[in-house]
Design an enzyme around this catalytic site. Sequence first.
Site, PDB file in Angstrom:
ATOM      1  N   GLY A 110    -114.833 -38.134 -58.118  1.00  0.00           N
ATOM      2  CA  GLY A 110    -116.128 -38.063 -57.143  1.00  0.00           C
ATOM      3  C   GLY A 110    -115.918 -39.027 -56.091  1.00  0.00           C
ATOM      4  N   TYR A 137    -123.203 -46.338 -55.577  1.00  0.00           N
ATOM      5  CA  TYR A 137    -121.721 -46.492 -55.892  1.00  0.00           C
ATOM      6  C   TYR A 137    -121.164 -45.004 -55.497  1.00  0.00           C
ATOM      7  CZ  TYR A 137    -117.242 -47.294 -57.994  1.00  0.00           C
ATOM      8  OH  TYR A 137    -115.968 -47.313 -58.181  1.00  0.00           O
TER       9      TYR A 137
HETATM   10  C1  LIG Z   1    -122.490 -41.874 -58.257  1.00  0.00           C
HETATM   11  C2  LIG Z   1    -121.036 -41.998 -58.277  1.00  0.00           C
HETATM   12  N1  LIG Z   1    -120.499 -41.211 -57.414  1.00  0.00           N
HETATM   13  C3  LIG Z   1    -119.210 -41.123 -57.246  1.00  0.00           C
HETATM   14  C4  LIG Z   1    -118.335 -41.900 -58.378  1.00  0.00           C
HETATM   15  C5  LIG Z   1    -117.034 -42.026 -58.207  1.00  0.00           C
HETATM   16  O1  LIG Z   1    -116.411 -41.036 -59.140  1.00  0.00           O
HETATM   17  P1  LIG Z   1    -114.867 -41.272 -59.555  1.00  0.00           P
HETATM   18  O2  LIG Z   1    -115.025 -42.832 -60.040  1.00  0.00           O
HETATM   19  O3  LIG Z   1    -114.788 -40.597 -60.704  1.00  0.00           O
HETATM   20  O4  LIG Z   1    -114.243 -41.223 -58.494  1.00  0.00           O
HETATM   21  C6  LIG Z   1    -119.055 -42.654 -59.290  1.00  0.00           C
HETATM   22  C7  LIG Z   1    -118.348 -43.276 -60.283  1.00  0.00           C
HETATM   23  O5  LIG Z   1    -119.063 -44.305 -61.061  1.00  0.00           O
HETATM   24  C8  LIG Z   1    -120.512 -42.655 -59.390  1.00  0.00           C
HETATM   25  O6  LIG Z   1    -121.195 -43.069 -60.318  1.00  0.00           O
END
Ligand SMILES: Cc1ncc(COP(=O)(O)O)c(C=O)c1O
Length: 439
Positions: A110, A137
């Site tokens: 993400g 986040y």
């Molecule tokens: C809403 C949201 N976006 C992006 C991310 C980032 O994802 P990743 O940790 O898999 O890179 C997270 C991680 O908790 C998230 O909760």
Amino acid sequence: MSNSLLERDRRALAGIGKLRTSPLTICHARGNRLIEEDGRAVLDMSATAGAALLGYGHPGVVEATRRGLEECAGASSMFGASESAVALAEDLLALVPEADDHKVWFGHSGSDANDTVMRAVTAATGRRRFMSFHGAYHGGISGSMSVSGHPSQQHALPRAGLVQIPFPNPYRPLGDGDAARQVLDHVDFLFSTAIPANDVAALFIEPLQSDGGMLVPPPGFFSALAERCRSEGILVVSDEVKVGLGRPGCWHCYQAEGFRPDIVTFGKGLGSGIPVSAIVGPRSVMDVSEAFALITTTGNSVSTSVGRAVLRHIRDDGLIHNAAARGRQLMEGLIAMQGRHELIGDVRGRGLAIGIELVTNRRTKEPATTDAAKVALRCYQLGVFITYVGMASNVPELTPPLTLTADEADEALAVLDEAIGDVAAGRVTDDEIAAFAGW
Ligand SMILES: Cc1ncc(COP(=O)(O)O)c(C=O)c1O
């Protein structure tokens, strides 16, 4: 020197200590349970913060991984058209009905998806600013971190020109009156004073703000804000990484909030544990320049064949319906529990994304931060794994696999009830949670 798994973990792995809510060891996992070093099976009500969407060892994921490995592991869609990458892109385009003239980009997390969106929209619009929410986040690498607003990222400076706005929190409104109206008025005030709206490239939205406290916005808030942004030419990004793909009881969380994003990002659950992320966005943004976000293993056959299997199982196994039904079951149980436990100030969520806000006093709403850590630890001791979120780390969260059964939901409720009772009665000490300080 002890050579237990936990000791070796402490010596060898960096940067995750404060995320731990318990001395959990994971040696094996099946279905919705994590199996510890001593063989104990723990019901996982977190699914690794939402990533293990289909639970563990799911036959569809295992088979898709094997197929991806055998077919062309090591090759990616960077230098040639590959069937599983193209097919997953087509699946995602079909899944985002708003995606007219859109294209797909693949990454591995993400974080990289949101990071890539930032670079693409900056180049495509020529605008310099971004908007996001306090408590957001969006990722743990430099770009996506710089538009986040979560306390765990205090060490990282926000991006220059970032405009952060409050998330309307019905449980803790900024003042008297309508929480949504207050934030919308604030945005109007910013646009008419310090922030030229035509310098804002994009607004990043978590339709349900998860790490910031599992906050469900007031109805209509995001549709009004998205409309306001659209009138200013600001692109609306829906970050569905944690709460999308069936978890909210519908395919996308933005559907539950009734707004139409320009760009959607996916991660976590898309691979149900295998790293894969995706952006679905308009060609004008996605084709902005050659090589604006190259990742060698983009669209590799393992990640994309698993992504396809995950989408297929969500659809064919009725998992969206299950998320809605199990979510209702959990919410009803938790609301009943609120009648028994003063510690529970608020219960909220959508489908299988639920937060239980703990307060020391329901009138003053003082966050019960230490108690949240104690509840998580006690749940683990009683056989259920949970984590907690929130600006004050006082919101135990439930984001289990979408394959959660009714019996497992009842089991989790019984354990939570006992754990909260034990914490309220002082049966978990400060010393016990000292090693799990909260994030
Ligand atoms: C809403 C949201 N976006 C992006 C991310 C980032 O994802 P990743 O940790 O898999 O890179 C997270 C991680 O908790 C998230 O909760």
